[in-house]
Design a protein around this motif. Sequence first.
Motif, mmCIF file in Angstrom:
data_model
loop_
_atom_site.group_PDB
_atom_site.id
_atom_site.type_symbol
_atom_site.label_atom_id
_atom_site.label_comp_id
_atom_site.label_asym_id
_atom_site.label_seq_id
_atom_site.Cartn_x
_atom_site.Cartn_y
_atom_site.Cartn_z
ATOM 1 N N ASP A 1 -17.312 -58.300 -15.544
ATOM 2 C CA ASP A 1 -16.329 -57.425 -14.902
ATOM 3 C C ASP A 1 -15.588 -58.134 -13.766
ATOM 4 O O ASP A 1 -14.456 -57.785 -13.443
ATOM 5 C CB ASP A 1 -17.017 -56.177 -14.339
ATOM 6 C CG ASP A 1 -17.645 -55.318 -15.425
ATOM 7 O OD1 ASP A 1 -17.127 -55.330 -16.550
ATOM 8 O OD2 ASP A 1 -18.650 -54.657 -15.140
ATOM 9 N N HIS A 2 -16.236 -59.134 -13.153
ATOM 10 C CA HIS A 2 -15.662 -59.771 -11.969
ATOM 11 C C HIS A 2 -15.169 -61.191 -12.222
ATOM 12 O O HIS A 2 -14.514 -61.770 -11.346
ATOM 13 C CB HIS A 2 -16.702 -59.797 -10.843
ATOM 14 C CG HIS A 2 -17.215 -58.452 -10.455
ATOM 15 N ND1 HIS A 2 -16.530 -57.594 -9.623
ATOM 16 C CD2 HIS A 2 -18.360 -57.797 -10.792
ATOM 17 C CE1 HIS A 2 -17.231 -56.482 -9.455
ATOM 18 N NE2 HIS A 2 -18.335 -56.578 -10.165
ATOM 19 N N GLN B 1 -22.905 -57.434 -13.834
ATOM 20 C CA GLN B 1 -21.475 -57.129 -13.903
ATOM 21 C C GLN B 1 -20.624 -58.399 -13.909
ATOM 22 O O GLN B 1 -19.417 -58.335 -13.652
ATOM 23 C CB GLN B 1 -21.059 -56.274 -12.705
ATOM 24 C CG GLN B 1 -21.755 -54.949 -12.559
ATOM 25 C CD GLN B 1 -21.327 -54.232 -11.291
ATOM 26 O OE1 GLN B 1 -20.416 -54.655 -10.582
ATOM 27 N NE2 GLN B 1 -22.001 -53.144 -10.965
ATOM 28 N N ALA C 1 -18.809 -49.440 -11.434
ATOM 29 C CA ALA C 1 -19.704 -49.877 -12.509
ATOM 30 C C ALA C 1 -21.131 -49.379 -12.264
ATOM 31 O O ALA C 1 -21.838 -49.008 -13.206
ATOM 32 C CB ALA C 1 -19.683 -51.397 -12.622
ATOM 33 N N ILE D 1 -14.648 -52.294 -7.918
ATOM 34 C CA ILE D 1 -15.064 -52.383 -9.319
ATOM 35 C C ILE D 1 -16.579 -52.298 -9.423
ATOM 36 O O ILE D 1 -17.129 -51.621 -10.306
ATOM 37 C CB ILE D 1 -14.548 -53.691 -9.947
ATOM 38 C CG1 ILE D 1 -13.012 -53.658 -10.039
ATOM 39 C CG2 ILE D 1 -15.165 -53.914 -11.323
ATOM 40 C CD1 ILE D 1 -12.407 -54.952 -10.556
#
Length: 363
Positions: A43-44, A40, A58, A54
């Motif tokens: 995403d971060h 991820q 995910a 989040i």
Amino acid sequence: MTAGQLVLGIETSCDETAASVVHRSDDGRGMIRSNIVLSQIADHAAFGGVVPEIAARAHVEAIDAVIEAALAEAGVGFADLDAVAATAGPGLIGGVIVGLTTAKAIAFAAELPLLAVNHLEGHALTARLTDAVAFPYLLVLVSGGHTQILLVRGVGAYERWGTTIDDALGEAFDKTAKLLGLPYPGGPAVERSAASGDASRFTLPRPMFGRAGADFSFSGLKTAVRQAAEAAAPLSDGDVADLAAAFQATVSAVVADRIAHALDRFRAEFPAIAVPVLVIAGGVAANRALRSGLAAEAEARGFRLVAPPLALCTDNGAMIAWAGAERLALGLADGLDAPARPRWPLDTVALPMIGSGMKGAKA
């Protein structure tokens, strides 16, 4: 059903959604049949660190497909499995709940034993999967949330010989990267920048260096990096590289010094072991400078250094499946009421170093 145990492992404790199928033969040898990891990081990245909410969402979105891919790569279905294992802690509780709940559903529907695995035990036992290391051995576990030296006596039998009294090493790497303007994740970014830097330009303190015992401290080192950066501001690319190199060299020296105390203690407690083993595990174990320093200390004291492949140092499902298989071979299993734990020390006897609360000991 194949001889031995075939175990599905699920890992969702932080920002990787992972699943793996691992086979453990009756003589204790391991084979990874599949190992799927969905990161991820993208995403971060904008936040400079993992955002728990989040991450949990995910995991929910990805976990079914990741498990399906792991089973397909292994060429098996639920009916071929002997058990399902999942990380039950420690970690970000939202993510842990996603993986553990999924494993419970599979165990219930497929009538399989459930193995609620301590994430740290997954790291601790990986060397037995990759290198068939015999008990006992010494483990240095370095990751974003943990920095510990542990005696591994056997499955479920761990003694903490050293730990951080403040920040984990991975956290120190991430925060150092952030204050130097390097991208997330911080560990690889610092290592890349340090490759072109002059480690001798900046003199940084070496917390705990030379002291008795095997505990760590990194909070003051982070502060020293910040102060050096402020004094040299505005930072050029060369300044950043030199600071990154100084930080990495200091960390490597400190970790090598701390582990030296533990190596000497192991020698004293297990004099009959001709060539004892030092294992390095966890995400920060991927750092080449750190590995080099530990290798030198291990060789100087007659130890064999075992470092699992980089893909098995970071969070993955294979280490959870293997830890589950090791426990299953001992007749251990958990009920469907097994709790998700945000904190879960491997050594449950040692007193907390950082403190504890309703969620349990921090370290």
